[in-house]
Motif scaffolding. Structure first.
Motif, PDB file in Angstrom:
ATOM      1  N   PRO A  27      16.986  51.269  10.336  1.00  0.00           N
ATOM      2  CA  PRO A  27      17.212  50.556  11.601  1.00  0.00           C
ATOM      3  C   PRO A  27      18.696  50.267  11.778  1.00  0.00           C
ATOM      4  O   PRO A  27      19.461  50.249  10.813  1.00  0.00           O
ATOM      5  CB  PRO A  27      16.437  49.247  11.397  1.00  0.00           C
ATOM      6  N   SER A  28      19.113  50.045  13.029  1.00  0.00           N
ATOM      7  CA  SER A  28      20.504  49.640  13.302  1.00  0.00           C
ATOM      8  C   SER A  28      20.526  48.870  14.616  1.00  0.00           C
ATOM      9  O   SER A  28      19.675  49.096  15.486  1.00  0.00           O
ATOM     10  CB  SER A  28      21.412  50.875  13.384  1.00  0.00           C
ATOM     11  N   ASN A  55      20.072  50.465  17.911  1.00  0.00           N
ATOM     12  CA  ASN A  55      19.877  51.869  17.478  1.00  0.00           C
ATOM     13  C   ASN A  55      21.151  52.696  17.672  1.00  0.00           C
ATOM     14  O   ASN A  55      21.111  53.856  18.097  1.00  0.00           O
ATOM     15  CB  ASN A  55      18.695  52.514  18.227  1.00  0.00           C
ATOM     16  N   SER A  64      23.349  47.444   8.906  1.00  0.00           N
ATOM     17  CA  SER A  64      22.683  48.722   9.209  1.00  0.00           C
ATOM     18  C   SER A  64      23.039  49.760   8.136  1.00  0.00           C
ATOM     19  O   SER A  64      22.174  50.535   7.693  1.00  0.00           O
ATOM     20  CB  SER A  64      23.116  49.235  10.592  1.00  0.00           C
ATOM     21  N   VAL A  98      10.433  48.807  14.361  1.00  0.00           N
ATOM     22  CA  VAL A  98      10.537  47.468  14.936  1.00  0.00           C
ATOM     23  C   VAL A  98       9.505  47.388  16.056  1.00  0.00           C
ATOM     24  O   VAL A  98       9.415  48.299  16.874  1.00  0.00           O
ATOM     25  CB  VAL A  98      11.976  47.244  15.464  1.00  0.00           C
ATOM     26  N   ASN A 110      17.570  37.849  16.539  1.00  0.00           N
ATOM     27  CA  ASN A 110      18.877  37.542  15.915  1.00  0.00           C
ATOM     28  C   ASN A 110      19.822  36.707  16.747  1.00  0.00           C
ATOM     29  O   ASN A 110      20.883  36.317  16.252  1.00  0.00           O
ATOM     30  CB  ASN A 110      19.641  38.847  15.646  1.00  0.00           C
TER      31      ASN A 110
END
Ligand code: FMN
Length: 322
Positions: free
Chosen positions: A18-19, A22, A58, A114, A274
């Motif tokens: 994940p990042s 994305n 990430s 996610v 977050n």
């Protein structure tokens, strides 16, 4: 030595990580017996992640995938960080392992996703919670669960305030729109970004999508949406670091990736909330109210049970190999 036909597979699994938005902010540089993961600052998020902590988290996620995959393919790995100027690169050394140590979590790298849909109110059992908390063996990193209604109430004002700040910030919204892929065609072409289907939104096309994001996503609508999301979230997990620096961010990414894969193994859904960690003023209030002292909260994750969602896309390997 890395066997020739293993290299692409190793990088493919690493890049399933994940990042933030994305963005996939990484490049992989192969050597004979090494793979170096380099930060790609052209894919940074200057508004949502000005200090690059999410970028390095990430990279930590990609590193953990790479290590787990290496074990499954019969390699031992050693990790070394390399600082040059403002960038920290991760060098992973590979050595053939005569006694392969396959990690169960390898089976969940491709299944993890996610899930931003509503969760059922089914509680997370104590044994599952223990398995999740056990993934963290780093002294510098803490995981703090919030499992009761009172716990959720404690987090609610921070989530709402930060969501409202971000939605009211044109620069934040423009960055989000820039990384949103408003149709599957756009997502396939670019191989990155937030496909609308993963945000619970229909394919809108860029023109209409931009208009709708700017017109309909407001501080008020986001606060209403988050109130509902929170009421359907049986558990939150807050990840904190003692030292707020790239080395810890990478380690946190590794811990978080093991957490996300373990959650997948246990049939749990997870998604990010977050915002209070991203907004400096809210983060500060959260540190004081939750008495986090010297710890910095960097990830807030909601956990629960829900249906699978569409998967995000990844770029072609030729674009991530340097
Ligand atoms: C460090 C980090 C920060 C993230 N922040 C958010 C976030 O604030 N909101 C959100 O909905 N998703 C967030 N995500 C999830 C990414 O958007 C998601 O990983 C990406 O879109 C790829 O989807 P996938 O994980 O399902 O493959 C974050 C992921 C990482 C690793």
């Amino acid at each position: 030595m890395i066997r020739e036909n293993d290299l692409l597979k190793l990088i493919k699994y690493a890049a399933q990580a994940p990042s933030g938005h994305n963005t996939q902010p990484w490049k992989f540089k192969p050597g004979k017996s090494t793979v170096t993961i380099l930060p790609d600052f052209e894919r940074a998020l200057p508004v949502a992640d000005a200090d690059h902590h999410e970028l390095y988290i990430s990279i930590g996620c990609a590193l953990e995938n790479l290590k787990i995959t290496a074990g499954a393919f019969g390699y031992k790995t050693e990790v070394q960080l390399q600082n040059s100027g403002a960038a920290t690169a991760v060098v992973v050394h590979f050595e053939e392992n005569n006694e392969p140590e396959s990690d169960e979590l390898f089976n969940y790298i491709e299944k993890r996703q996610v899930r931003r849909n509503m969760y059922t109110t089914q509680k997370v059992s104590e044994s599952t919670m223990k398995a999740l908390l056990d993934v963290c063996r780093e002294k510098n990193i803490r995981m703090k669960p919030f499992t009761t209604a009172d716990d959720r109430e404690l987090l609610t004002p921070f989530i709402l305030e930060a969501a409202s700040l971000q939605t009211g910030n044109n620069k934040f919204m423009n960055e989000l729109i820039n990384w949103t892929r408003f149709s599957e065609k756009e997502a396939v072409k670019k191989g990155d970004g937030l496909l609308t289907a993963t945000l619970n939104l229909p394919n809108l096309g860029r023109f209409l999508g931009t208009l709708l994001f700017k017109g309909l996503i407001t501080p008020r609508s986001e606060m209403t949406r988050w109130k509902k999301v929170i009421s359907y979230t049986p558990c939150f997990m807050l990840f904190t670091v003692e030292k707020n620096e790239p080395q810890s961010w990478i380690k946190l990414g590794q811990v978080f990736q093991r957490f996300a894969l373990t959650a997948t193994e246990y049939g749990l859904s997870h998604a990010h909330a977050n915002m209070p960690c991203e907004e400096g003023s809210v983060r500060k209030k959260m540190i004081d109210t939750l008495n986090l002292k010297t710890s910095t909260p960097l990830l807030l994750i909601r956990l629960g049970y829900s249906q699978p969602m569409p998967y995000s896309f990844r770029r072609h390997l030729t674009e991530v190999i340097q």
